[in-house]
Write an enzyme that holds these catalytic residues in place. Sequence first.
Site, PDB file in Angstrom:
ATOM      1  N   GLY A   1      46.614  39.233  48.146  1.00 29.40           N
ATOM      2  CA  GLY A   1      47.116  37.881  47.980  1.00 29.40           C
ATOM      3  C   GLY A   1      47.920  37.771  46.695  1.00 29.40           C
TER       4      GLY A   1
ATOM      5  CB  SER B   1      41.496  43.067  48.992  1.00 26.75           C
ATOM      6  OG  SER B   1      42.718  43.350  48.325  1.00 26.75           O
ATOM      7  CE  LYS B   2      40.714  36.659  43.016  1.00 29.44           C
ATOM      8  NZ  LYS B   2      40.256  37.121  41.712  1.00 29.44           N
ATOM      9  NE  ARG B   3      42.446  44.871  43.220  1.00 34.30           N
ATOM     10  CZ  ARG B   3      42.098  46.038  43.774  1.00 34.30           C
ATOM     11  NH1 ARG B   3      43.012  46.934  44.047  1.00 34.30           N
ATOM     12  NH2 ARG B   3      40.839  46.286  44.038  1.00 34.30           N
TER      13      ARG B   3
END
Length: 493
Positions: free
Chosen positions: A264, A260-262
């Site tokens: 990253g 997920s973006k998190r």
Amino acid sequence: MQPRLRFAPSPTGPLHIGGVRTALYNFLLAKNLNGKFIIRVEDTDQSRYVEGAEEYILQSMAWLGIEADEDPNKGGLLGPYRQSERKEIYHKYALELVAQGWAYYAFDSSEDLTNYREQAEKEGERFLYGPLNRKGLNNSLSLSESETQSQIENGKDFVIRFKIPENKEILFHDEVRGEITVNTNTLDDKVLYKSDGMPTYHLANVVDDHLMKITHVVRGEEWLPSLALHTLLYQAFQWTPPLFAHLPLLLKPTGKGKLSKRDGEAGGFPVFPLSWNESVGYKEAGYEPEALLNFLGLLGWNPGDDTEEMTLEEMVRKFSLSRVQKSGARFDLEKLNWFNAQTLQNLNNTEIVARYKKRNNIYDAVPESVLVAGVSLVKERLIKVDDLNDHQYLFNQPESYEERAVKKQWKAETPQLLQAFLEDLMSVPKSSPAVKKAIHDFCEKHEIGMGKIMAPLRIALVGSLQGPSVDELINFLGVDVVKQRIDIACEKL
Ligand code: GLU
């Protein structure tokens, strides 16, 4: 039939790295089969539309070098390639399904639907608007024809829902997962068309894949649950379905759960190809598009041998759906860095300098030919072109000397030794092996270990104990600069 594959992003935000991989696999297969690669923008969900997202997606593709044969800007024979410009088309097909009994009007208000959902949840169940309960709900299956007609004429909000057949086993095939069967009673009557005049994803996607003569649908695993409905839509329209392939998930660096973006943000790596608001993209973080493509190519597919380094053309040549894996693929930043370093190894030095200069200006005063020559000394150590910034000693006098190195390696006799070495160096021909030999001979003559001269030379030339081999460095800098740096070091230390 000419193979035609499409990447069909929705402009609801920036393109996630998983979306980039989907685009890449579509491109690889299309080109492997000598077919066409198409980009179609699926922008029918007005509530999720994000300004600038379409542009962002197309710019990302351009940066990566994944070129479409047909897309919204380029056009093509079966366009337009932006669904919002094809609105009229979908209405006709929705009505056709209604006329043939494959779809129906539904008038349930959103409050009613929320109530049904909440009620079901209280009972520990999930509300499905479908074969088992639709006769008891507010739609043209439960109302008479005239009641239905008057609701529509009175302007009541409606949707058109697909009428899932009752209690049927449907069988379909996925190129990655094989045969799948689903009982239709587990499906719901998805909305195909809304009274705002817009189709939903399911209708627009299937209609467009048909009209655009798509032969292979390659997309993320999250769309697998929709495949039963899409299969039924093809049956309802009596169209031949394309082949389907659902790609495995991209997993977190730990291998557990979806990337997920998190992840990253937590792991300090980008999840978008280009920067988007405050999220830094791969481009801005200094990655080469070739490396990112190579890395993503192998996240879910392999060529069947140990080959890892591949250009886009090589991946095109080797790609096949039969080597796409079912299980999730773990995102590994180290691996990406390795690919980036390999990509730089394969570029010539002039190209490295060109790419470096697009992003950095600290060596603007250094002549191009000197920069290019400097690159060959440190190329093997570069992970990104920006790492050239760590090698300023190649082009500039060191600003300071690393204290620990000096303490350990700079002795009382060092200046004298260095000056004596300089004298020998004056008569050495300009080549690294000759310099190497000169150092060797010098040590023998003075009966000292190599370290006694190598380490101080490094300190004087680099400012620390880092850097490429001393002989190469001396050869690159030239005797005059070497003398200058030794003199300054002797004076300062
Ligand atoms: N618009 C869908 C998406 O954003 C496309 C899914 C498909 O390829 O069918 O992923």
